[in-house]
Write a protein that holds these residues in place. Structure first.
Motif, PDB file in Angstrom:
ATOM      1  N   SER A 189      14.582 -26.673 -27.022  1.00 19.28           N
ATOM      2  CA  SER A 189      15.733 -27.165 -27.776  1.00 19.28           C
ATOM      3  C   SER A 189      16.814 -27.678 -26.834  1.00 19.28           C
ATOM      4  CB  SER A 189      16.328 -26.072 -28.655  1.00 19.28           C
ATOM      5  OG  SER A 189      15.364 -25.628 -29.555  1.00 19.28           O
ATOM      6  N   PHE A 190      16.927 -27.031 -25.670  1.00 17.72           N
ATOM      7  CA  PHE A 190      17.895 -27.557 -24.708  1.00 17.72           C
ATOM      8  C   PHE A 190      17.384 -28.852 -24.072  1.00 17.72           C
ATOM      9  CE2 PHE A 190      19.635 -27.907 -20.350  1.00 17.72           C
ATOM     10  CZ  PHE A 190      20.928 -28.253 -20.722  1.00 17.72           C
ATOM     11  N   ILE A 191      16.108 -28.871 -23.712  1.00 15.06           N
ATOM     12  CA  ILE A 191      15.545 -30.074 -23.084  1.00 15.06           C
ATOM     13  C   ILE A 191      15.664 -31.281 -24.027  1.00 15.06           C
ATOM     14  CG2 ILE A 191      13.435 -31.146 -22.161  1.00 15.06           C
ATOM     15  CD1 ILE A 191      12.606 -28.271 -21.268  1.00 15.06           C
ATOM     16  N   ASP A 192      15.376 -31.056 -25.303  1.00 14.21           N
ATOM     17  CA  ASP A 192      15.498 -32.157 -26.276  1.00 14.21           C
ATOM     18  C   ASP A 192      16.936 -32.398 -26.712  1.00 14.21           C
ATOM     19  OD1 ASP A 192      12.785 -32.107 -26.137  1.00 14.21           O
ATOM     20  OD2 ASP A 192      12.503 -30.972 -28.012  1.00 14.21           O
ATOM     21  N   PHE A 193      17.809 -31.547 -26.231  1.00 18.07           N
ATOM     22  CA  PHE A 193      19.222 -31.565 -26.611  1.00 18.07           C
ATOM     23  C   PHE A 193      19.377 -31.629 -28.133  1.00 18.07           C
ATOM     24  CE2 PHE A 193      23.775 -32.297 -26.000  1.00 18.07           C
ATOM     25  CZ  PHE A 193      23.966 -31.348 -25.017  1.00 18.07           C
ATOM     26  N   ASN A 194      18.799 -30.623 -28.750  1.00 21.60           N
ATOM     27  CA  ASN A 194      18.795 -30.503 -30.202  1.00 21.60           C
ATOM     28  C   ASN A 194      20.161 -29.998 -30.687  1.00 21.60           C
ATOM     29  OD1 ASN A 194      18.537 -29.606 -32.819  1.00 21.60           O
ATOM     30  ND2 ASN A 194      16.441 -28.845 -32.526  1.00 21.60           N
ATOM     31  N   LEU A 195      20.991 -30.946 -31.137  1.00 21.61           N
ATOM     32  CA  LEU A 195      22.381 -30.601 -31.465  1.00 21.61           C
ATOM     33  C   LEU A 195      22.499 -29.622 -32.630  1.00 21.61           C
ATOM     34  CD1 LEU A 195      24.354 -33.886 -30.827  1.00 21.61           C
ATOM     35  CD2 LEU A 195      24.700 -31.656 -29.744  1.00 21.61           C
ATOM     36  N   VAL A 196      21.544 -29.703 -33.545  1.00 22.48           N
ATOM     37  CA  VAL A 196      21.580 -28.780 -34.689  1.00 22.48           C
ATOM     38  C   VAL A 196      21.510 -27.338 -34.178  1.00 22.48           C
ATOM     39  CG1 VAL A 196      20.383 -28.095 -36.801  1.00 22.48           C
ATOM     40  CG2 VAL A 196      20.506 -30.506 -36.150  1.00 22.48           C
ATOM     41  N   LYS A 197      20.690 -27.119 -33.155  1.00 26.09           N
ATOM     42  CA  LYS A 197      20.583 -25.769 -32.599  1.00 26.09           C
ATOM     43  C   LYS A 197      21.721 -25.471 -31.628  1.00 26.09           C
ATOM     44  CE  LYS A 197      15.980 -24.484 -33.480  1.00 26.09           C
ATOM     45  NZ  LYS A 197      14.654 -24.698 -32.894  1.00 26.09           N
ATOM     46  N   ILE A 198      22.107 -26.487 -30.865  1.00 22.44           N
ATOM     47  CA  ILE A 198      23.082 -26.242 -29.789  1.00 22.44           C
ATOM     48  C   ILE A 198      24.500 -26.078 -30.318  1.00 22.44           C
ATOM     49  CG2 ILE A 198      24.166 -27.280 -27.744  1.00 22.44           C
ATOM     50  CD1 ILE A 198      21.479 -28.471 -27.013  1.00 22.44           C
ATOM     51  N   ARG A 199      24.885 -26.938 -31.240  1.00 19.44           N
ATOM     52  CA  ARG A 199      26.289 -26.980 -31.656  1.00 19.44           C
ATOM     53  C   ARG A 199      26.845 -25.618 -32.089  1.00 19.44           C
ATOM     54  NH1 ARG A 199      26.568 -31.615 -35.002  1.00 19.44           N
ATOM     55  NH2 ARG A 199      26.764 -33.091 -33.298  1.00 19.44           N
ATOM     56  N   PRO A 200      26.142 -24.875 -32.951  1.00 20.44           N
ATOM     57  CA  PRO A 200      26.719 -23.587 -33.378  1.00 20.44           C
ATOM     58  C   PRO A 200      26.804 -22.553 -32.260  1.00 20.44           C
ATOM     59  CG  PRO A 200      24.740 -24.168 -34.663  1.00 20.44           C
ATOM     60  CD  PRO A 200      24.846 -25.160 -33.574  1.00 20.44           C
ATOM     61  N   ARG A 201      26.123 -22.818 -31.133  1.00 19.02           N
ATOM     62  CA  ARG A 201      26.102 -21.839 -30.036  1.00 19.02           C
ATOM     63  C   ARG A 201      27.112 -22.143 -28.937  1.00 19.02           C
ATOM     64  NH1 ARG A 201      21.766 -18.026 -30.885  1.00 19.02           N
ATOM     65  NH2 ARG A 201      20.605 -18.904 -32.629  1.00 19.02           N
ATOM     66  N   LEU A 202      27.793 -23.271 -29.058  1.00 23.90           N
ATOM     67  CA  LEU A 202      28.660 -23.702 -27.956  1.00 23.90           C
ATOM     68  C   LEU A 202      29.727 -22.664 -27.610  1.00 23.90           C
ATOM     69  CD1 LEU A 202      29.168 -27.465 -28.887  1.00 23.90           C
ATOM     70  CD2 LEU A 202      27.873 -26.571 -26.955  1.00 23.90           C
ATOM     71  N   LYS A 203      30.195 -21.952 -28.641  1.00 18.46           N
ATOM     72  CA  LYS A 203      31.260 -20.964 -28.436  1.00 18.46           C
ATOM     73  C   LYS A 203      30.849 -19.877 -27.458  1.00 18.46           C
ATOM     74  CE  LYS A 203      34.071 -21.086 -32.623  1.00 18.46           C
ATOM     75  NZ  LYS A 203      33.141 -21.813 -33.552  1.00 18.46           N
ATOM     76  N   LYS A 204      29.522 -19.632 -27.394  1.00 15.61           N
ATOM     77  CA  LYS A 204      29.041 -18.539 -26.539  1.00 15.61           C
ATOM     78  C   LYS A 204      29.169 -18.857 -25.049  1.00 15.61           C
ATOM     79  CE  LYS A 204      25.496 -16.173 -28.381  1.00 15.61           C
ATOM     80  NZ  LYS A 204      24.109 -15.908 -28.727  1.00 15.61           N
ATOM     81  N   PHE A 205      29.321 -20.129 -24.753  1.00 14.49           N
ATOM     82  CA  PHE A 205      29.342 -20.559 -23.354  1.00 14.49           C
ATOM     83  C   PHE A 205      30.745 -20.356 -22.788  1.00 14.49           C
ATOM     84  CE2 PHE A 205      27.910 -23.139 -19.830  1.00 14.49           C
ATOM     85  CZ  PHE A 205      26.526 -22.967 -19.874  1.00 14.49           C
ATOM     86  N   ARG A 206      30.874 -19.489 -21.784  1.00 12.03           N
ATOM     87  CA  ARG A 206      32.195 -19.162 -21.242  1.00 12.03           C
ATOM     88  C   ARG A 206      32.416 -19.871 -19.900  1.00 12.03           C
ATOM     89  NH1 ARG A 206      30.845 -13.294 -20.169  1.00 12.03           N
ATOM     90  NH2 ARG A 206      29.109 -14.524 -19.419  1.00 12.03           N
ATOM     91  N   GLY A 207      33.658 -19.780 -19.421  1.00  8.21           N
ATOM     92  CA  GLY A 207      33.987 -20.353 -18.111  1.00  8.21           C
ATOM     93  C   GLY A 207      33.050 -19.840 -17.034  1.00  8.21           C
ATOM     94  N   GLU A 208      32.734 -18.525 -17.091  1.00  9.33           N
ATOM     95  CA  GLU A 208      31.844 -17.931 -16.076  1.00  9.33           C
ATOM     96  C   GLU A 208      30.469 -18.586 -16.127  1.00  9.33           C
ATOM     97  OE1 GLU A 208      34.247 -16.449 -17.935  1.00  9.33           O
ATOM     98  OE2 GLU A 208      33.539 -14.381 -18.136  1.00  9.33           O
ATOM     99  N   ASP A 209      30.053 -18.956 -17.345  1.00  8.19           N
ATOM    100  CA  ASP A 209      28.735 -19.582 -17.471  1.00  8.19           C
ATOM    101  C   ASP A 209      28.737 -20.994 -16.879  1.00  8.19           C
ATOM    102  OD1 ASP A 209      27.787 -17.300 -18.828  1.00  8.19           O
ATOM    103  OD2 ASP A 209      28.670 -18.041 -20.696  1.00  8.19           O
ATOM    104  N   VAL A 210      29.892 -21.657 -17.000  1.00  7.00           N
ATOM    105  CA  VAL A 210      30.015 -22.970 -16.358  1.00  7.00           C
ATOM    106  C   VAL A 210      29.819 -22.789 -14.847  1.00  7.00           C
ATOM    107  CG1 VAL A 210      31.600 -24.874 -15.841  1.00  7.00           C
ATOM    108  CG2 VAL A 210      31.524 -23.910 -18.158  1.00  7.00           C
ATOM    109  N   SER A 211      30.526 -21.802 -14.278  1.00  4.52           N
ATOM    110  CA  SER A 211      30.386 -21.543 -12.834  1.00  4.52           C
ATOM    111  C   SER A 211      28.946 -21.211 -12.470  1.00  4.52           C
ATOM    112  CB  SER A 211      31.259 -20.367 -12.383  1.00  4.52           C
ATOM    113  OG  SER A 211      32.585 -20.577 -12.760  1.00  4.52           O
TER     114      SER A 211
END
Ligand SMILES: Nc1ncnc2c1ncn2[C@@H]1O[C@H](COP(=O)(O)OP(=O)(O)OP(=O)(O)O)[C@@H](O)[C@H]1O
Ligand SMILES: [Mg+2]
Length: 390
Positions: free
Chosen positions: A115-137
Motif C-alpha cells: 500500500s505504501f509502494i503503490d501510494f494508496n491514498l485511501v489507506k494512507i490518508r487516515p494514518r497520516l496523523k500517526k506519523f510524528r516528527g521523530e518518525d520523519v527523523s
C-alpha cells in the motif's frame, strides 16, 4: 530549451549560473548545508535542480509550495507528512530503494508495504496523523544509511523552506539537529524567495540549540545584468529559430529588468506567436499576462494579512511618492488616505512587504520593484483590495 517555462533540470537548458551550480555541488560533496536565496522567479529552483542532477546523489525534494496557502496562518501536520511521504515514495521508485526503508514507513503508518509502494491514498490518508516528527527523523536516518551503503550522498531539498515554520505539530529544530548529528551522508538545501523570512527560520532553528558553529552556506542568485539578459534572449530566440528586431529586445530588457522568469516567459510567448503567424507581436499583451500573475499573487497575500487596507494603502502611497520613500513619507500618505495610522505600524508593514520580496529596501528607503510585471501587478493588487474593503 532556454525558453522552456518550467524550472530547468538539465545543464544545457540553464543559461549561465556555472558559478552557483559549482558552489552547490561542492557544498553537497563536503556535506555543507546550503541556503539558496533570491527574489521570485530568479531561478533558484532551476539552479538547485541542475546542481543535484548527478548520479552520485540521492535526492529527496520537498516542494513546500504544494502546501502553501496565503489564507492559512498554520498548516496541519498531516499536510506536511503527506508531502514528505510522497517525496519518499518518489525516491523509492526512482532509485529503487527498498527493504528497510519501506518496512519502516509502512510500520509506522500501520499499513502493508504494497500500500505504501503503490501510494494508496485511501489507506494512507487516515494514518497520516500517526506519523510524528521523530518518525520523519528516523525515515531520513534510514535514507542516510541507504545512501552510505550505496556510496552516494543524500540531498534533502526544502524548496520554499520558510513554509516549514507554519507547520503545526512537528519540531523542525529537533528534526534538523537530528539529521545534523546522525546523518553523515546527508546535505540539506533550503531555498526561499522570502529572503528575510528564510533567514528568520534559520535563526529559529539555531536558536534552541545552536548548530555548534556549523555554517549554513548562503548562496544568492542574482537577476541577470543587462548584457546577460540580452545574450540570454538572443540565444533563446536563435534556438527557437525566431528572428527578432533589436528594438523589441531593448523593449523587453527595459520591461523585465533582468528577471530570468519574465525573460523566459516573454521569449516563449513571443516565439509562439511568431510561429503561429502573428506578424506584429504586441509586447504589451505579453506583459499584461505577467502583470496579471503578480496581481493575483499579491492580492491573495494582502487579503490574508491582518490589515488588508493598510497594506494596500502603503503600496499605493509608494506609488504616489513616485515609487520610493521613507517610512515617514509613506505614513503621511497612508494617513491622508485612511486617517491617522501610527508610523511604527507602517514600518512593520513595509518590512513585511520587503521580507516577502514584494518591495525593496535600501538605507531606510523603500521602493517598488523596477520591472513592469512586479511593479504594476503590486499596484493593481493594492487597488483591487482597496475597492473590496472600502
Ligand atoms: N538561468 C536560467 N536559464 C534559463 N531559464 C531560467 C534560468 N533561470 C530561471 N529560468 C526560468 O525562469 C523561470 C523561473 O525559474 P525558477 O522556477 O527556477 O525560479 P525560482 O527562483 O525558483 O522561482 P519561484 O520564486 O517562482 O520559486 C522558469 O521558467 C525557468 O525555466
Ligand atoms: Mg522556486
Amino acid at each position: 530549451m532556454l525558453f522552456d517555462v518550467r524550472p530547468k533540470e538539465d545543464r544545457k537548458d540553464l543559461y549561465d549560473r556555472d558559478k552557483e551550480v559549482d558552489e552547490i555541488k561542492e557544498s553537497i560533496d563536503r556535506k555543507v548545508w546550503i541556503a539558496v536565496y533570491g527574489m521570485r522567479r530568479v531561478g533558484k529552483t532551476s539552479v538547485v535542480n541542475v546542481a543535484v542532477n548527478e548520479s552520485r546523489y540521492i535526492v529527496i525534494k520537498l516542494n513546500l509550495m504544494r502546501i502553501y496557502d496565503p489564507k492559512k496562518k498554520k498548516y496541519p501536520k498531516t499536510s506536511f507528512v503527506s508531502l514528505f511521504l510522497e517525496s519518499i515514495n518518489e525516491a523509492v521508485k526512482k532509485y529503487t530503494l527498498g527493504g528497510r526503508l519501506i518496512r519502516f514507513v509502512s510500520n509506522v503508518l500501520g499499513i502493508d508495504e504494497n500500500s505504501f509502494i503503490d501510494f494508496n491514498l485511501v489507506k494512507i490518508r487516515p494514518r497520516l496523523k500517526k506519523f510524528r516528527g521523530e518518525d520523519v527523523s528516523s525515515t531520513i536516518r534510514e535514507l542516510d544509511l541507504l545512501a552510505g551503503d550505496n556510496k552516494r550522498t543524500l540531498v534533502l531539498i526544502f524548496d520554499e523552506a520558510q513554509e516549514l515554520m507554519k507547520v503545526n505539530g512537528i519540531n523542525f529544530s529537533s528534526v534538523f539537529h537530528d539529521i545534523y548529528d546522525y546523518c553523515k551522508n546527508t546535505t540539506v538545501i533550503f531555498t526561499g524567495s522570502s529572503v528575510g523570512i528564510l533567514e528568520n527560520m534559520l535563526k529559529d532553528l539555531e536558536y534552541e540549540k545552536p548548530f555548534f558553529g556549523r555554517f549554513i552556506r548562503r548562496i544568492k542568485i542574482e537577476r541577470f545584468n543587462e548584457q546577460l539578459s540580452r545574450d540570454f534572449l538572443l540565444k533563446g530566440f536563435a534556438e527557437e529559430g525566431v528572428t527578432v528586431q533589436e528594438d523589441v529586445i531593448n523593449d523587453a530588457l527595459r520591461r523585465f529588468d533582468g528577471i530570468p522568469g519574465w525573460l523566459t516567459f516573454f521569449g516563449s510567448e513571443y516565439s509562439f506567436r511568431i510561429r503561429h503567424g502573428e506578424k506584429q507581436v504586441n509586447v504589451d499583451d505579453i506583459e499584461k499576462m505577467t502583470v496579471e500573475e503578480v496581481r493575483k499573487e499579491v492580492k491573495d497575500f494582502i487579503l490574508g494579512t491582518q490589515s488588508p487596507e493598510r497594506y494596500s494603502a502603503a503600496i499605493l502611497a509608494l506609488d504616489r511618492l513616485g515609487g520610493k520613500g521613507s517610512a515617514a513619507d509613506v505614513t503621511k500618505v497612508v494617513s491622508s488616505i485612511l486617517g491617522n495610522v501610527p508610523e511604527p505600524r507602517i514600518y512593520e508593514i513595509l518590512n513585511r512587504l520587503v521580507n516577502m520580496g514584494f518591495i525593496e529596501k535600501e538605507n531606510e528607503e523603500y521602493s517598488l520593484p523596477k520591472d513592469e510585471p512586479d511593479r504594476k501587478g503590486l499596484v493593481l493588487a493594492a487597488k483591487d483590495v482597496m475597492s473590496l474593503v472600502t
